[in-house]
Scaffold this motif. Sequence first.
Motif, PDB file in Angstrom:
ATOM      1  N   ILE A   1       0.831  -1.203   0.000  1.00 56.06           N
ATOM      2  CA  ILE A   1       0.000   0.000   0.000  1.00 56.06           C
ATOM      3  C   ILE A   1       0.867   1.255   0.000  1.00 56.06           C
ATOM      4  O   ILE A   1       0.610   2.199  -0.757  1.00 56.06           O
ATOM      5  N   ALA A   2       1.899   1.271   0.825  1.00 58.81           N
ATOM      6  CA  ALA A   2       2.780   2.441   0.910  1.00 58.81           C
ATOM      7  C   ALA A   2       3.484   2.704  -0.418  1.00 58.81           C
ATOM      8  O   ALA A   2       3.620   3.858  -0.839  1.00 58.81           O
ATOM      9  N   MET A   3       3.915   1.653  -1.091  1.00 58.39           N
ATOM     10  CA  MET A   3       4.589   1.834  -2.376  1.00 58.39           C
ATOM     11  C   MET A   3       3.625   2.347  -3.436  1.00 58.39           C
ATOM     12  O   MET A   3       3.968   3.220  -4.246  1.00 58.39           O
ATOM     13  N   LEU A   4       2.404   1.823  -3.445  1.00 56.55           N
ATOM     14  CA  LEU A   4       1.418   2.288  -4.411  1.00 56.55           C
ATOM     15  C   LEU A   4       1.036   3.745  -4.145  1.00 56.55           C
ATOM     16  O   LEU A   4       0.827   4.530  -5.082  1.00 56.55           O
ATOM     17  N   GLN A   5       0.950   4.120  -2.891  1.00 53.90           N
ATOM     18  CA  GLN A   5       0.643   5.518  -2.559  1.00 53.90           C
ATOM     19  C   GLN A   5       1.760   6.450  -2.998  1.00 53.90           C
ATOM     20  O   GLN A   5       1.515   7.584  -3.398  1.00 53.90           O
ATOM     21  N   MET A   6       2.991   5.973  -2.946  1.00 52.14           N
ATOM     22  CA  MET A   6       4.107   6.795  -3.400  1.00 52.14           C
ATOM     23  C   MET A   6       4.114   6.928  -4.927  1.00 52.14           C
ATOM     24  O   MET A   6       4.388   8.008  -5.464  1.00 52.14           O
ATOM     25  N   LEU A   7       3.800   5.846  -5.640  1.00 56.66           N
ATOM     26  CA  LEU A   7       3.896   5.844  -7.106  1.00 56.66           C
ATOM     27  C   LEU A   7       2.703   6.520  -7.766  1.00 56.66           C
ATOM     28  O   LEU A   7       2.820   7.046  -8.875  1.00 56.66           O
ATOM     29  N   GLY A   8       1.538   6.488  -7.121  1.00 59.73           N
ATOM     30  CA  GLY A   8       0.379   7.183  -7.678  1.00 59.73           C
ATOM     31  C   GLY A   8      -0.600   6.288  -8.401  1.00 59.73           C
ATOM     32  O   GLY A   8      -0.341   5.112  -8.679  1.00 59.73           O
ATOM     33  N   SER A   9      -1.751   6.867  -8.770  1.00 61.20           N
ATOM     34  CA  SER A   9      -2.869   6.090  -9.305  1.00 61.20           C
ATOM     35  C   SER A   9      -2.666   5.618 -10.741  1.00 61.20           C
ATOM     36  O   SER A   9      -3.473   4.824 -11.246  1.00 61.20           O
ATOM     37  N   ASP A  10      -1.650   6.116 -11.431  1.00 59.64           N
ATOM     38  CA  ASP A  10      -1.413   5.677 -12.815  1.00 59.64           C
ATOM     39  C   ASP A  10      -0.499   4.452 -12.871  1.00 59.64           C
ATOM     40  O   ASP A  10       0.027   4.101 -13.927  1.00 59.64           O
ATOM     41  N   THR A  11      -0.333   3.771 -11.741  1.00 59.79           N
ATOM     42  CA  THR A  11       0.551   2.601 -11.654  1.00 59.79           C
ATOM     43  C   THR A  11      -0.193   1.328 -12.030  1.00 59.79           C
ATOM     44  O   THR A  11      -1.372   1.158 -11.716  1.00 59.79           O
ATOM     45  N   HIS A  12       0.518   0.436 -12.713  1.00 56.08           N
ATOM     46  CA  HIS A  12       0.027  -0.908 -12.984  1.00 56.08           C
ATOM     47  C   HIS A  12       0.857  -1.860 -12.124  1.00 56.08           C
ATOM     48  O   HIS A  12       2.088  -1.869 -12.220  1.00 56.08           O
ATOM     49  N   VAL A  13       0.216  -2.636 -11.296  1.00 60.23           N
ATOM     50  CA  VAL A  13       0.959  -3.522 -10.393  1.00 60.23           C
ATOM     51  C   VAL A  13       0.882  -4.950 -10.921  1.00 60.23           C
ATOM     52  O   VAL A  13      -0.164  -5.417 -11.357  1.00 60.23           O
ATOM     53  N   MET A  14       2.037  -5.617 -10.922  1.00 58.35           N
ATOM     54  CA  MET A  14       2.127  -7.015 -11.331  1.00 58.35           C
ATOM     55  C   MET A  14       2.616  -7.831 -10.151  1.00 58.35           C
ATOM     56  O   MET A  14       3.629  -7.501  -9.538  1.00 58.35           O
ATOM     57  N   ALA A  15       1.914  -8.903  -9.834  1.00 57.42           N
ATOM     58  CA  ALA A  15       2.290  -9.789  -8.727  1.00 57.42           C
ATOM     59  C   ALA A  15       2.608 -11.166  -9.285  1.00 57.42           C
ATOM     60  O   ALA A  15       1.769 -11.772  -9.959  1.00 57.42           O
ATOM     61  N   VAL A  16       3.814 -11.653  -9.011  1.00 60.73           N
ATOM     62  CA  VAL A  16       4.245 -12.944  -9.530  1.00 60.73           C
ATOM     63  C   VAL A  16       4.194 -13.982  -8.415  1.00 60.73           C
ATOM     64  O   VAL A  16       4.932 -13.887  -7.424  1.00 60.73           O
ATOM     65  N   CYS A  17       3.293 -14.943  -8.542  1.00 56.94           N
ATOM     66  CA  CYS A  17       3.169 -16.063  -7.611  1.00 56.94           C
ATOM     67  C   CYS A  17       2.726 -15.607  -6.218  1.00 56.94           C
ATOM     68  O   CYS A  17       1.664 -15.018  -6.060  1.00 56.94           O
ATOM     69  N   GLN A  18       3.541 -15.824  -5.199  1.00 51.24           N
ATOM     70  CA  GLN A  18       3.169 -15.585  -3.799  1.00 51.24           C
ATOM     71  C   GLN A  18       2.549 -14.207  -3.540  1.00 51.24           C
ATOM     72  O   GLN A  18       1.586 -14.109  -2.757  1.00 51.24           O
ATOM     73  N   PRO A  19       3.027 -13.106  -4.138  1.00 49.54           N
ATOM     74  CA  PRO A  19       2.451 -11.790  -3.817  1.00 49.54           C
ATOM     75  C   PRO A  19       1.028 -11.591  -4.309  1.00 49.54           C
ATOM     76  O   PRO A  19       0.406 -10.581  -3.958  1.00 49.54           O
ATOM     77  N   SER A  20       0.510 -12.517  -5.111  1.00 51.66           N
ATOM     78  CA  SER A  20      -0.837 -12.308  -5.649  1.00 51.66           C
ATOM     79  C   SER A  20      -1.866 -12.084  -4.545  1.00 51.66           C
ATOM     80  O   SER A  20      -2.736 -11.210  -4.659  1.00 51.66           O
ATOM     81  N   VAL A  21      -1.767 -12.856  -3.463  1.00 51.77           N
ATOM     82  CA  VAL A  21      -2.725 -12.711  -2.359  1.00 51.77           C
ATOM     83  C   VAL A  21      -2.553 -11.378  -1.629  1.00 51.77           C
ATOM     84  O   VAL A  21      -3.520 -10.621  -1.488  1.00 51.77           O
ATOM     85  N   PRO A  22      -1.345 -11.030  -1.139  1.00 52.29           N
ATOM     86  CA  PRO A  22      -1.227  -9.745  -0.447  1.00 52.29           C
ATOM     87  C   PRO A  22      -1.469  -8.537  -1.343  1.00 52.29           C
ATOM     88  O   PRO A  22      -1.977  -7.514  -0.868  1.00 52.29           O
ATOM     89  N   VAL A  23      -1.122  -8.630  -2.628  1.00 50.98           N
ATOM     90  CA  VAL A  23      -1.391  -7.507  -3.540  1.00 50.98           C
ATOM     91  C   VAL A  23      -2.896  -7.333  -3.720  1.00 50.98           C
ATOM     92  O   VAL A  23      -3.420  -6.207  -3.657  1.00 50.98           O
ATOM     93  N   LEU A  24      -3.610  -8.429  -3.930  1.00 48.27           N
ATOM     94  CA  LEU A  24      -5.066  -8.349  -4.056  1.00 48.27           C
ATOM     95  C   LEU A  24      -5.687  -7.817  -2.767  1.00 48.27           C
ATOM     96  O   LEU A  24      -6.605  -6.978  -2.800  1.00 48.27           O
ATOM     97  N   ALA A  25      -5.163  -8.249  -1.634  1.00 49.21           N
ATOM     98  CA  ALA A  25      -5.667  -7.768  -0.341  1.00 49.21           C
ATOM     99  C   ALA A  25      -5.384  -6.280  -0.164  1.00 49.21           C
ATOM    100  O   ALA A  25      -6.237  -5.525   0.329  1.00 49.21           O
ATOM    101  N   ALA A  26      -4.189  -5.850  -0.554  1.00 51.34           N
ATOM    102  CA  ALA A  26      -3.822  -4.435  -0.423  1.00 51.34           C
ATOM    103  C   ALA A  26      -4.749  -3.557  -1.254  1.00 51.34           C
ATOM    104  O   ALA A  26      -5.224  -2.507  -0.794  1.00 51.34           O
ATOM    105  N   ILE A  27      -5.023  -3.984  -2.491  1.00 47.42           N
ATOM    106  CA  ILE A  27      -5.890  -3.188  -3.364  1.00 47.42           C
ATOM    107  C   ILE A  27      -7.326  -3.198  -2.863  1.00 47.42           C
ATOM    108  O   ILE A  27      -8.033  -2.181  -2.929  1.00 47.42           O
ATOM    109  N   ALA A  28      -7.760  -4.332  -2.316  1.00 50.70           N
ATOM    110  CA  ALA A  28      -9.117  -4.383  -1.740  1.00 50.70           C
ATOM    111  C   ALA A  28      -9.247  -3.396  -0.591  1.00 50.70           C
ATOM    112  O   ALA A  28     -10.265  -2.703  -0.464  1.00 50.70           O
TER     113      ALA A  28
END
Length: 438
Positions: A168-195
Amino acid sequence: MYGAAMSFAYHAFEAVHMMVGPARGLSDAMQLAFKNPANPLSYTPFGRTIAASCELFERSTRRYGKPAFGLAETTINGVKVAVEERIVWERPFCKLIHFDRKIEGRRKPQPKVLLVAPMSGHYATLLRGTVEAFLPGHEVYITDWVDARHVPLSAGRFDLDDYIDYVIAMLQMLGSDTHVMAVCQPSVPVLAAIARMEAENDPCAPRSMTLMGGPIDTRRSPTEVNKLAMDRGIDWFRDHCITTVPFPNQGFFRAVYPGFLQLSGFMAMNLDRHVTAHYDMFKHLIRGDGDSAEKHRDFYDEYMAVMDLTAEFYLQTVETVFVEHALPKGTMMHRDKPVDCTAIRRVALMTVEGEKDDISGVGQTQAAHDLCANIPADKRVHYLQMGVGHYGVFNGSRFRSEIAPRISDFMVSLDMEAARSRREASAVEARKALKIAS
């Protein structure tokens, strides 16, 4: 408390590594002697066999350090462009690296990509090929997770909730025009962070998320890895997989899931393949086939380099994702707040799976579409790549030729749509201003 046998195992591993040091040094010296052009034996089958044997022994017993990305340049429209690695965000357990392309003149806007690397035993450099594929047409950032063995106890804990906070902190720093890619294990925490970001109406929620070979719902097409977690239960992992970092590492006395144990598990899954690969390298060295031997070295220099994970992160991940299936069941919590994927409405979703994936079975990542029921249909994409396993989902020739272009097109189309919406909004505001002025 953690198992006494495992606590002893880490110390025994370190002790054996130190004891083998003199033999490794001797083997290295013999290898140099029998590869020296001044030695007549180096031109004989006997000399090449001795040199090959020594190299395999040295490589099998060495400690592999963190590899470098080594991406000093990329090619954009046929022109070589220098690339500089810059740390743009940092906390005790992670550094965010920006691959800054030194493009001269005015830059055409390109998709900004946050690549969230797995924290599952290997370093972020495992995604070197992934980064390389996107560098020519994207602004690429990657999470460089820190080996828990090197983080002192004074830095505090790091668990799955902290991982989500970091994202969440990294996405807040990069801004709303960011595309996030999660490879394998991060898929769950990335989906949770965005939720969680969408539930809070966070304006910095990313434009899209691409989940690749991730364990969103491991009840679908369960693999041997998934079955092990369900059969053993969390207490078994606590007793048999957790130990403390020995002295004199910086993280001395930190409870961890050691990297060498994770590597042992990976090797055991395909032991015959690894034995064959090393035997083939032995034959390549004897024949003088340097190119084939170098490909082997490059792969295993990366594959054998492993890192420790904090015990709390490892155990919470195993329990949440693989034992309780908390995310697909709707019971996952972040801190004291529910993770509700139906809150995601603005963020586009792409999922990618490999037909032969033996880590995250087919359907496990696609399950994200069922959970994110309120994402519009025109902002969803699922792609199944035929003929590739887990590694092929994010690396290799088919990734470069078939998967990466699809992900890139997905991101570019969303950026074009956002730009069009901004132009239309600006035109509306301009007409309003003219109407008021008249």
